[in-house]
Design an enzyme around this catalytic site. Structure first.
Site, mmCIF file in Angstrom:
data_model
loop_
_atom_site.group_PDB
_atom_site.id
_atom_site.type_symbol
_atom_site.label_atom_id
_atom_site.label_comp_id
_atom_site.label_asym_id
_atom_site.label_seq_id
_atom_site.Cartn_x
_atom_site.Cartn_y
_atom_site.Cartn_z
ATOM 1 N N PHE A 18 0.844 -1.185 0.000
ATOM 2 C CA PHE A 18 0.000 0.000 0.000
ATOM 3 C C PHE A 18 0.883 1.239 0.000
ATOM 4 O O PHE A 18 1.913 1.266 0.690
ATOM 5 C CB PHE A 18 -0.900 0.019 1.235
ATOM 6 C CG PHE A 18 -2.243 -0.605 1.018
ATOM 7 C CD1 PHE A 18 -3.314 0.167 0.598
ATOM 8 C CD2 PHE A 18 -2.449 -1.959 1.231
ATOM 9 C CE1 PHE A 18 -4.560 -0.395 0.395
ATOM 10 C CE2 PHE A 18 -3.687 -2.543 1.031
ATOM 11 C CZ PHE A 18 -4.752 -1.754 0.612
ATOM 12 N N HIS A 48 2.258 -6.837 6.144
ATOM 13 C CA HIS A 48 1.184 -6.998 5.157
ATOM 14 C C HIS A 48 1.723 -7.221 3.748
ATOM 15 O O HIS A 48 0.965 -7.161 2.782
ATOM 16 C CB HIS A 48 0.267 -5.775 5.182
ATOM 17 C CG HIS A 48 -0.392 -5.558 6.498
ATOM 18 N ND1 HIS A 48 -1.600 -6.133 6.839
ATOM 19 C CD2 HIS A 48 0.008 -4.849 7.585
ATOM 20 C CE1 HIS A 48 -1.920 -5.779 8.075
ATOM 21 N NE2 HIS A 48 -0.961 -4.999 8.548
ATOM 22 N N HIS A 52 -0.355 -12.929 3.603
ATOM 23 C CA HIS A 52 -0.307 -12.606 5.029
ATOM 24 C C HIS A 52 -1.674 -12.797 5.675
ATOM 25 O O HIS A 52 -2.702 -12.833 5.005
ATOM 26 C CB HIS A 52 0.172 -11.166 5.250
ATOM 27 C CG HIS A 52 -0.767 -10.127 4.727
ATOM 28 N ND1 HIS A 52 -0.749 -9.692 3.421
ATOM 29 C CD2 HIS A 52 -1.771 -9.425 5.339
ATOM 30 C CE1 HIS A 52 -1.689 -8.773 3.247
ATOM 31 N NE2 HIS A 52 -2.326 -8.604 4.390
ATOM 32 N N ASP A 54 -4.096 -11.098 8.583
ATOM 33 C CA ASP A 54 -4.365 -9.941 9.441
ATOM 34 C C ASP A 54 -4.739 -10.404 10.840
ATOM 35 O O ASP A 54 -5.452 -11.399 11.010
ATOM 36 C CB ASP A 54 -5.536 -9.118 8.895
ATOM 37 C CG ASP A 54 -5.168 -8.270 7.696
ATOM 38 O OD1 ASP A 54 -3.970 -8.164 7.383
ATOM 39 O OD2 ASP A 54 -6.099 -7.706 7.078
ATOM 40 N N HIS A 58 -5.153 -5.238 13.778
ATOM 41 C CA HIS A 58 -4.983 -4.411 12.578
ATOM 42 C C HIS A 58 -6.117 -3.409 12.421
ATOM 43 O O HIS A 58 -5.922 -2.310 11.910
ATOM 44 C CB HIS A 58 -4.895 -5.322 11.354
ATOM 45 C CG HIS A 58 -4.741 -4.622 10.055
ATOM 46 N ND1 HIS A 58 -3.865 -3.574 9.863
ATOM 47 C CD2 HIS A 58 -5.357 -4.815 8.838
ATOM 48 C CE1 HIS A 58 -3.932 -3.167 8.607
ATOM 49 N NE2 HIS A 58 -4.834 -3.898 7.977
ATOM 50 N N HIS A 160 -13.507 -5.643 7.001
ATOM 51 C CA HIS A 160 -12.669 -6.036 8.138
ATOM 52 C C HIS A 160 -13.476 -6.041 9.439
ATOM 53 O O HIS A 160 -13.267 -6.895 10.306
ATOM 54 C CB HIS A 160 -11.478 -5.093 8.278
ATOM 55 C CG HIS A 160 -10.353 -5.378 7.327
ATOM 56 N ND1 HIS A 160 -10.313 -4.853 6.060
ATOM 57 C CD2 HIS A 160 -9.231 -6.139 7.455
ATOM 58 C CE1 HIS A 160 -9.202 -5.267 5.446
ATOM 59 N NE2 HIS A 160 -8.536 -6.050 6.265
ATOM 60 N N GLU A 172 -4.759 -12.469 2.834
ATOM 61 C CA GLU A 172 -4.738 -11.550 1.697
ATOM 62 C C GLU A 172 -3.464 -11.762 0.877
ATOM 63 O O GLU A 172 -2.485 -12.327 1.357
ATOM 64 C CB GLU A 172 -4.827 -10.101 2.192
ATOM 65 C CG GLU A 172 -6.133 -9.810 2.917
ATOM 66 C CD GLU A 172 -6.151 -8.499 3.677
ATOM 67 O OE1 GLU A 172 -7.244 -7.909 3.806
ATOM 68 O OE2 GLU A 172 -5.077 -8.059 4.160
#
Length: 209
Positions: A18, A48, A52, A54, A58, A160, A172
């Protein structure tokens, strides 16, 4: 021997993250020489990056870190469902063709080819009500082949928060390019990182039977 599928993308400096997150960085602390018997590197990265899991931490302050999350959801019967070209959101209608007798883990392939070395905001995510629909059918872990179960532009992370409320787990950035629709055994254990908001996983699928 049962066949294995490695569904973890390679992790390197080229791995997308990101915007603003920490990319993969590595340098050598020690190098093998006549005076040094080993090579030892130092690695810096976002948890991430790549495939991975979460942690609830997170997306919720005070929630468990990844090292405190039970491992059972990350290991066991799993179904891979193709929802190629589903658009920005995975909806129940994209999954119904493969929804009879769902196992507790569902991974969705949304693209012909995962983005292995470039970042794009244009990826598919889960609609929140799709996660509710899966939870009602006994699913405890969901995954997909994109960076997030929420759209890149989301500031509320609605999907989420469904995961949080339903006490589900998520994977993800999986690599599902070569995986056919069907049932498998999933093995994707996170590291016991005591304070981390996520963990890299080496995710694999193993044939059943």
């Amino acid at each position: 021997m049962k066949r294995l599928w490695d569904i973890s993308p390679p992790v390197s400096a080229a791995s997308p993250v990101f915007p603003g997150d920490t990319p993969y960085q590595q340098h050598w602390k020690w190098s093998l020489t006549p005076d040094c018997p080993v090579n030892v590197s130092e690695i810096r990265l976002s948890p991430h990056i790549g495939a991975h899991a979460d942690a609830p931490l997170h997306y919720s302050n005070g929630a468990p870190a990844i090292g405190a999350v039970p491992l059972e959801p990350f290991l066991g019967p799993c179904r891979v469902i193709h929802a190629l070209d589903c658009g920005p959101l995975i909806l129940p209608e994209h999954l119904r063709h493969a929804a009879d007798g769902l196992p507790p883990r569902v991974l969705v392939r949304t693209a012909e080819h995962a983005a292995l070395d470039w970042w794009t905001d244009d990826f598919s995510a889960y609609a929140p009500h799709t996660i509710e629909w899966l939870a009602e059918r006994g699913v405890v872990l969901i995954g997909l082949d994109t960076p997030s179960i929420d759209p890149a532009s989301s500031k509320t992370l609605d999907s989420h928060h469904v995961i949080l409320r339903r006490d589900m787990r998520v994977l993800e950035n999986l690599l599902l390019d070569d995986v056919a629709e069907g049932d498998y055994e999933l093995i994707a254990l996170p590291l016991a990182l005591a304070q981390a908001d996520a963990s890299p996983v080496r995710a694999i699928l193993r044939e059943l039977g």
